[in-house]
Scaffold this active site. Structure first.
Site, PDB file in Angstrom:
ATOM      1  N   LYS A  74      45.044  43.577  20.963  1.00 21.73           N
ATOM      2  CA  LYS A  74      45.110  44.297  19.686  1.00 21.73           C
ATOM      3  C   LYS A  74      44.125  43.693  18.691  1.00 21.73           C
ATOM      4  O   LYS A  74      43.450  44.422  17.949  1.00 21.73           O
ATOM      5  CB  LYS A  74      46.528  44.256  19.121  1.00 21.73           C
ATOM      6  CG  LYS A  74      47.504  45.181  19.811  1.00 21.73           C
ATOM      7  CD  LYS A  74      47.177  46.650  19.619  1.00 21.73           C
ATOM      8  CE  LYS A  74      47.381  47.122  18.196  1.00 21.73           C
ATOM      9  NZ  LYS A  74      47.110  48.594  18.057  1.00 21.73           N
ATOM     10  N   ASN A 126      43.879  48.979  24.321  1.00 19.68           N
ATOM     11  CA  ASN A 126      43.778  48.372  22.986  1.00 19.68           C
ATOM     12  C   ASN A 126      42.366  47.970  22.589  1.00 19.68           C
ATOM     13  O   ASN A 126      42.126  47.691  21.409  1.00 19.68           O
ATOM     14  CB  ASN A 126      44.682  47.141  22.901  1.00 19.68           C
ATOM     15  CG  ASN A 126      46.154  47.488  22.870  1.00 19.68           C
ATOM     16  OD1 ASN A 126      46.519  48.609  22.518  1.00 19.68           O
ATOM     17  ND2 ASN A 126      47.005  46.547  23.249  1.00 19.68           N
ATOM     18  N   THR A 157      48.325  45.208  14.280  1.00 21.86           N
ATOM     19  CA  THR A 157      49.657  44.614  14.241  1.00 21.86           C
ATOM     20  C   THR A 157      49.616  43.237  13.592  1.00 21.86           C
ATOM     21  O   THR A 157      48.624  42.507  13.729  1.00 21.86           O
ATOM     22  CB  THR A 157      50.252  44.499  15.663  1.00 21.86           C
ATOM     23  OG1 THR A 157      51.459  43.719  15.610  1.00 21.86           O
ATOM     24  CG2 THR A 157      49.291  43.821  16.623  1.00 21.86           C
ATOM     25  N   TYR A 162      49.030  40.942  24.831  1.00 25.13           N
ATOM     26  CA  TYR A 162      49.096  42.155  24.012  1.00 25.13           C
ATOM     27  C   TYR A 162      48.434  41.933  22.655  1.00 25.13           C
ATOM     28  O   TYR A 162      47.574  42.705  22.227  1.00 25.13           O
ATOM     29  CB  TYR A 162      50.557  42.576  23.816  1.00 25.13           C
ATOM     30  CG  TYR A 162      50.735  43.545  22.673  1.00 25.13           C
ATOM     31  CD1 TYR A 162      50.363  44.876  22.804  1.00 25.13           C
ATOM     32  CD2 TYR A 162      51.242  43.120  21.439  1.00 25.13           C
ATOM     33  CE1 TYR A 162      50.507  45.771  21.741  1.00 25.13           C
ATOM     34  CE2 TYR A 162      51.390  44.006  20.380  1.00 25.13           C
ATOM     35  CZ  TYR A 162      51.022  45.319  20.540  1.00 25.13           C
ATOM     36  OH  TYR A 162      51.148  46.193  19.492  1.00 25.13           O
TER      37      TYR A 162
END
Length: 308
Positions: A152, A98, A123, A148
């Protein structure tokens, strides 16, 4: 607003759930499509497929590919959480997929002698969790809680910094959760399809509200962003409506033609990448991209089951 009719699009992560739909959308409009991923998938709509592990490929190799293909649009549709081999990732793996990958892509795009439009798919989980009922617009602070979402955000921020410095013509689309045809097996929609195919849905259903968007609508937003050079910054992409996850599951079951009794909620508490509420404010997308969603949730879920 001026449109740029790009001729060749390179879709990074072209065999993923989003990438596959994007390749189809681009091909339908007559764009030459080069899909890049580790392995090809059946039914992929592209003019050329290039097998590369983008997380480990040197920037010079990616740059050479973009030059050879005369790419004027590059879409980064890669996402560690959408990988076909599962969602479980160490933090180092998340950083590689990412963040490091995005930095390599930026180096490759900057190396091109011709103008290249870069669309990066981020996202909505990059934003801080918000209070129940709060629509999330692009001015919301970003302090995500999961590894996560933090990685991102770092990848998206690298694109934003490069665009702000004039190094690339890039935009970040922050997407809500997607549904629709050919979901990733590791995603909630993908699990729902697999479970219902076995005759029952037994899974933990979080007490949360999520904004769901058809994957084909996300592909349409990417195409719209690609056509508008100079539109930079962040643009939220979603349906603009938050749906309880229980309703989402029951709607899918109903649209697939099954009775509600096949759903069995095994949840006590469910971990997710975001908070208990997510609803995108999509007014900016309408303003700067002239984009709005086309598929209803019912249509999307019906098509998701039909495409299994």
């Amino acid at each position: 607003m001026a449109h740029n009719e790009f001729k060749t699009a390179v879709v990074l992560g072209g065999t993923g759930w989003v990438g596959r739909s994007l390749c189809a959308a681009l091909s339908e409009r007559g764009t030459r499509v080069v899909a890049v991923a580790r392995g090809r998938t059946e039914g992929l709509a592209c003019d050329r497929f290039v097998s590369l592990d983008l997380a480990t490929t040197p920037a010079a190799t990616t740059a050479a590919l973009l030059g050879e293909e005369s790419a004027d649009l590059v879409v980064n549709a890669t996402d560690a959480a959408n990988a076909t081999d599962g969602w479980d990732r160490t933090e180092a793996e998340l950083v590689r997929a990412n963040v490091s990958l995005v930095e390599q892509v930026l180096h490759a795009v900057r190396a091109q002698p011709r103008p290249v439009r870069l669309v990066h798919i981020g996202t909505m989980h990059e934003y801080s969790p918000v209070e129940f009922g709060t629509p999330i617009d692009e001015s919301m602070p970003c302090a995500p809680e999961s590894a996560y979402a933090r990685t991102k955000l770092a990848g998206s921020q690298a694109v934003l910094d490069a665009a702000r410095a004039g190094a690339v013509d890039g935009v970040v689309l922050r997407s809500v959760n997607v549904c629709g045809p050919h979901p990733s097996p590791a995603s909630l929609p993908g699990k729902l399809v697999a479970l219902l195919a076995e005759g029952a849905v037994r899974l933990p259903i979080a007490d949360a509200h999520r904004d769901w968007l058809d994957v084909r609508d996300l592909a349409g937003a990417v195409v719209a962003a690609g056509q508008r050079p100079g539109v930079t910054g962040v643009v939220n992409i979603g349906s603009g409506r938050a749906v309880p996850l229980r309703d989402f599951v029951h709607t899918f079951v109903r649209e697939a033609g099954f009775p509600p009794s096949v759903v069995h909620n095994t949840a006590t508490e469910v971990h997710s990448y975001g908070g208990s509420w997510l609803q995108a404010d999509i007014r900016k997308a309408a303003e700067v991209l002239d984009w709005k969603p086309r598929w209803t949730l019912r249509e999307s879920l019906k098509d998701m089951w039909a495409a299994r």
